[in-house]
Design a protein around this motif. Structure first.
Motif, PDB file in Angstrom:
ATOM      1  N   GLU A 556      43.012  35.490  33.756  1.00 41.94           N
ATOM      2  CA  GLU A 556      42.003  36.426  34.274  1.00 41.94           C
ATOM      3  C   GLU A 556      42.371  36.918  35.666  1.00 41.94           C
ATOM      4  O   GLU A 556      42.212  38.114  35.977  1.00 41.94           O
ATOM      5  CB  GLU A 556      40.630  35.749  34.290  1.00 41.94           C
ATOM      6  CG  GLU A 556      40.065  35.502  32.895  1.00 41.94           C
ATOM      7  CD  GLU A 556      38.830  34.615  32.925  1.00 41.94           C
ATOM      8  OE1 GLU A 556      38.388  34.244  34.043  1.00 41.94           O
ATOM      9  OE2 GLU A 556      38.309  34.282  31.839  1.00 41.94           O
ATOM     10  N   SER A 557      42.874  36.039  36.506  1.00 42.21           N
ATOM     11  CA  SER A 557      43.287  36.439  37.858  1.00 42.21           C
ATOM     12  C   SER A 557      44.434  37.432  37.791  1.00 42.21           C
ATOM     13  O   SER A 557      44.487  38.407  38.550  1.00 42.21           O
ATOM     14  CB  SER A 557      43.709  35.209  38.671  1.00 42.21           C
ATOM     15  OG  SER A 557      42.630  34.322  38.850  1.00 42.21           O
ATOM     16  N   THR A 559      45.304  39.503  35.213  1.00 43.56           N
ATOM     17  CA  THR A 559      44.898  40.806  34.677  1.00 43.56           C
ATOM     18  C   THR A 559      44.049  41.568  35.688  1.00 43.56           C
ATOM     19  O   THR A 559      44.132  42.807  35.764  1.00 43.56           O
ATOM     20  CB  THR A 559      44.134  40.633  33.359  1.00 43.56           C
ATOM     21  OG1 THR A 559      43.042  39.720  33.548  1.00 43.56           O
ATOM     22  CG2 THR A 559      45.058  40.082  32.278  1.00 43.56           C
ATOM     23  N   ALA A 560      43.234  40.852  36.459  1.00 45.89           N
ATOM     24  CA  ALA A 560      42.438  41.514  37.501  1.00 45.89           C
ATOM     25  C   ALA A 560      43.353  42.121  38.568  1.00 45.89           C
ATOM     26  O   ALA A 560      43.125  43.248  39.037  1.00 45.89           O
ATOM     27  CB  ALA A 560      41.476  40.515  38.133  1.00 45.89           C
ATOM     28  N   TRP A 561      44.392  41.411  38.918  1.00 44.20           N
ATOM     29  CA  TRP A 561      45.337  41.918  39.919  1.00 44.20           C
ATOM     30  C   TRP A 561      46.045  43.171  39.408  1.00 44.20           C
ATOM     31  O   TRP A 561      46.228  44.139  40.145  1.00 44.20           O
ATOM     32  CB  TRP A 561      46.372  40.832  40.230  1.00 44.20           C
ATOM     33  CG  TRP A 561      47.452  41.276  41.187  1.00 44.20           C
ATOM     34  CD1 TRP A 561      47.400  41.260  42.543  1.00 44.20           C
ATOM     35  CD2 TRP A 561      48.735  41.813  40.828  1.00 44.20           C
ATOM     36  NE1 TRP A 561      48.576  41.753  43.075  1.00 44.20           N
ATOM     37  CE2 TRP A 561      49.413  42.102  42.039  1.00 44.20           C
ATOM     38  CE3 TRP A 561      49.374  42.073  39.628  1.00 44.20           C
ATOM     39  CZ2 TRP A 561      50.694  42.633  42.064  1.00 44.20           C
ATOM     40  CZ3 TRP A 561      50.640  42.606  39.655  1.00 44.20           C
ATOM     41  CH2 TRP A 561      51.290  42.880  40.852  1.00 44.20           C
ATOM     42  N   GLU A 564      43.614  46.089  39.636  1.00 42.84           N
ATOM     43  CA  GLU A 564      43.371  46.545  41.007  1.00 42.84           C
ATOM     44  C   GLU A 564      44.562  47.312  41.573  1.00 42.84           C
ATOM     45  O   GLU A 564      44.396  48.309  42.279  1.00 42.84           O
ATOM     46  CB  GLU A 564      43.076  45.339  41.898  1.00 42.84           C
ATOM     47  CG  GLU A 564      41.756  44.653  41.572  1.00 42.84           C
ATOM     48  CD  GLU A 564      41.598  43.337  42.323  1.00 42.84           C
ATOM     49  OE1 GLU A 564      42.497  43.015  43.140  1.00 42.84           O
ATOM     50  OE2 GLU A 564      40.613  42.628  42.086  1.00 42.84           O
TER      51      GLU A 564
END
Length: 589
Positions: A556-557, A559-561, A564
């Motif tokens: 999750e971290s 894919t969020a990066w 962004e």
């Protein structure tokens, strides 16, 4: 001691000693992988290939060196795994072809057999690379031919061959810059040197390895000197079985047997393999024939088993007969809701025998699908993706667990289709897939798409269109393979320097296609650097395949990066479940 010739017993002892020495040092061969990743597998592949050859030699090896080298060649050919295993099988295949008419080999003949092996191996590789096992084999064989004219002592000649092989091995870093950069010699060449050292052990000491008894002596049962092959599992959708009526299985008898050409009243009868296959095909399919001057191995699905036996008896005495009724298997399958069990193996008591996959009953000709697919994958999630894309058989395998040539042959025969596409999904598996295609030439229509990674294989499967012709589909899939970029994240197993990148054992490394581009102590940081190096203007899709050791929080971290920092890119995330690699990435435009 001196020795003027090598007979069949000598050859068997040398091979077993070579296999034993290779097995003892397989992990060292693995450690020579140029990438410092935990899946260096050259030693494993050569080990398993020799396992198959040793099993065949133990079970069917008899007579002179010509006969036994042919028996070894058959086992190696069908059990070959990875590029190194395929090349090793070809070296001994050429050796066996030259040695075939001889009971014993003198120095000149032994050297010529080694050279024949080199010639065969070079022909089998589309683009031979120097600084590899090929170079070690070539230089030692060339020296053997030169030196054989100066000695009649086989022991002295083998001493020279081994010394030249060791010298050639030491020189591989000068021929292949990547070896010099990471400070290792070629792993396949090292494996061959270990085999030659085993040869030398027998010739020098004048005795067999501790686990091998001289012919005629009783011996206690011993375990194989080589590790048993990891089981290859096939994931075959049940839909094909569900839509098949039991009575539609036309060639219902699954037959496997040997024809011993040295027994019976037919000695001297010429065996025409093409004609034999033609006769079998009148009432049968799924035909495999592996023949030499002494033994013919036959597999066929037939509706006239008696006729098959009568045909076989023309060429010798039939041994080790196994016949299964596939209609009976199918009834059991439908009643139990399970896949049919594979037929008993001819050599089940030998753990080193190449692993077989279950064969499914084939549809009648009028119900053949136009296309079938085989893909190699590791991880349940990735296997499920390929199955959802219409792949018929997913062979469990990858960098650490390469399917053998025989695994591919069996998988191809399990698919009822006019044309079969094979997606190896690993550069180290392509040769074995191609060798399976060559073995079935004239019997099955097969295309090997040279996919070198899981993302490439998935892209190829996506590009397939059932209404298109074979050539169009091949072109489309090859284009898809070329247009996808692959990334992998794993851990380093040793300290090294790669393209000026200092790598520390235990740290994470990011590999873009075949180049290490990132290394950090943290998984997230390494993955971010890898993805940043892969993305370029115009790229639109990033697919993330999370491995068995990747956590949901980390994914999750990550894919969020990506979202962004690259808002123009669509991100798809799947649970791949693959071992060793925390993440596999694909980037497409």
């Amino acid at each position: 001691m001196s020795k003027r010739s090598l007979n069949g017993t000598d050859f068997t002892a040398m091979v077993l000693a070579g296999a034993e020495r290779l097995a003892a040092h397989a992990e060292h061969v693995n450690s020579l992988n140029v990438f410092p990743v935990p899946d260096g597998d050259t030693g494993t592949n050569m080990n398993l290939t020799m396992t198959a050859g040793v099993a065949e030699l133990k079970n069917n090896g008899s007579g002179g060196i010509g006969s036994r080298s042919g028996t070894l060649s058959k086992g190696l050919l069908m059990g070959a795994r990875g590029n190194s295993g395929v090349i090793l099988s070809q070296l001994f295949r050429g050796f066996g072809r030259y040695a075939a008419p001889y009971e014993e080999l003198n120095t000149v003949q032994f050297a010529a057999a080694l050279q024949s092996g080199v010639d065969t191996a070079y022909k089998a590789v589309v683009k031979p690379v120097e600084g590899t096992i090929l170079t070690v084999a070539k230089e030692s064989a060339k020296h053997a031919v030169y030196y054989a004219r100066r000695t009649t002592d086989v022991v002295e000649l083998m001493t020279e061959v081994l010394a030249k092989a060791q010298e050639a091995l030491a020189g591989t870093p000068e021929l292949l810059p990547i070896l010099k950069q990471v400070g290792v010699v070629d792993s396949g060449g090292q494996g061959l040197v270990y085999i030659y050292e085993g040869f030398m052990e027998v010739l020098t000491n004048g005795k067999l390895p501790t686990h091998v008894q001289a012919e005629g002596q009783a011996s206690a049962p011993v375990s194989s000197p080589v590790s048993t092959a990891p089981r290859v599992v096939s994931h075959v959708p049940l839909s094909a079985q569900a839509r098949l009526e039991t009575e539609d299985i036309e060639f219902l008898y699954d037959m496997e047997f040997f024809i011993n050409r040295q027994l019976g009243d037919v000695k001297g009868v010429r065996f025409d393999e093409d004609q034999f296959r033609k006769e079998l095909s009148k009432d049968g399919d799924s035909i495999i024939v592996i023949a030499d001057d002494e033994v013919i191995k036959v597999h066929v699905h037939s509706k006239q088993p008696g006729e098959v036996m009568n045909l076989a008896l023309r060429y010798g005495e039939i041994t080790q007969i196994h016949i299964l009724n596939m209609r009976e298997q199918h009834r059991d399958l439908l009643s139990a809701g399970m896949d049919a069990a594979s037929m008993p193996e001819l050599f089940a008591d030998i753990p080193a025998e190449p692993v077989r996959i279950a064969e499914s009953a084939e549809l009648p000709a009028h119900e053949l699908a136009p296309y079938g697919f085989i893909a190699v994958a590791s991880g349940q999630g990735i296997s499920d993706i390929f199955t959802s894309l219409g792949v018929d058989v997913v062979l469990s395998g990858g960098q650490t667990m390469n399917p053998s040539t025989e695994d591919f042959v069996k998988a191809i025969h399990s698919i009822s289709a006019e044309h079969v596409f094979v997606l190896p999904n690993n550069s180290n598996i392509i040769l074995a897939a191609q060798q399976a295609k060559d073995l079935l030439e004239g019997e099955r229509s097969i295309t090997v798409i040279p996919s070198k990674s899981i993302p490439q294989g998935i892209a190829a499967a996506f590009a397939f269109q059932e209404e298109e012709q074979v050539e169009s589909n091949s072109d489309n899939m090859l284009t898809a393979v070329k247009n996808v970029k692959t990334g992998q994240v794993t851990t380093a197993v040793r300290d090294t320097v790669f393209d000026d990148l200092e790598i520390t054992a235990g740290h994470y490394i990011g590999i873009a296609d075949s180049k290490i581009v990132a290394t950090e102590s943290g998984l997230l940081e390494t993955s971010q650097k890898l993805i940043a190096s892969m993305l370029a203007d115009g790229d639109e899709i990033v697919t993330v395949l999370a491995g068995e050791e990747a956590t949901d929080e980390m994914t999750e971290s990550l894919t969020a990066w990506i979202g962004e920092n690259y808002p123009q890119v669509e991100v798809e995330t799947h649970t791949g479940g693959q071992p060793i690699y925390y993440y596999l990435f694909s980037v497409e435009s």
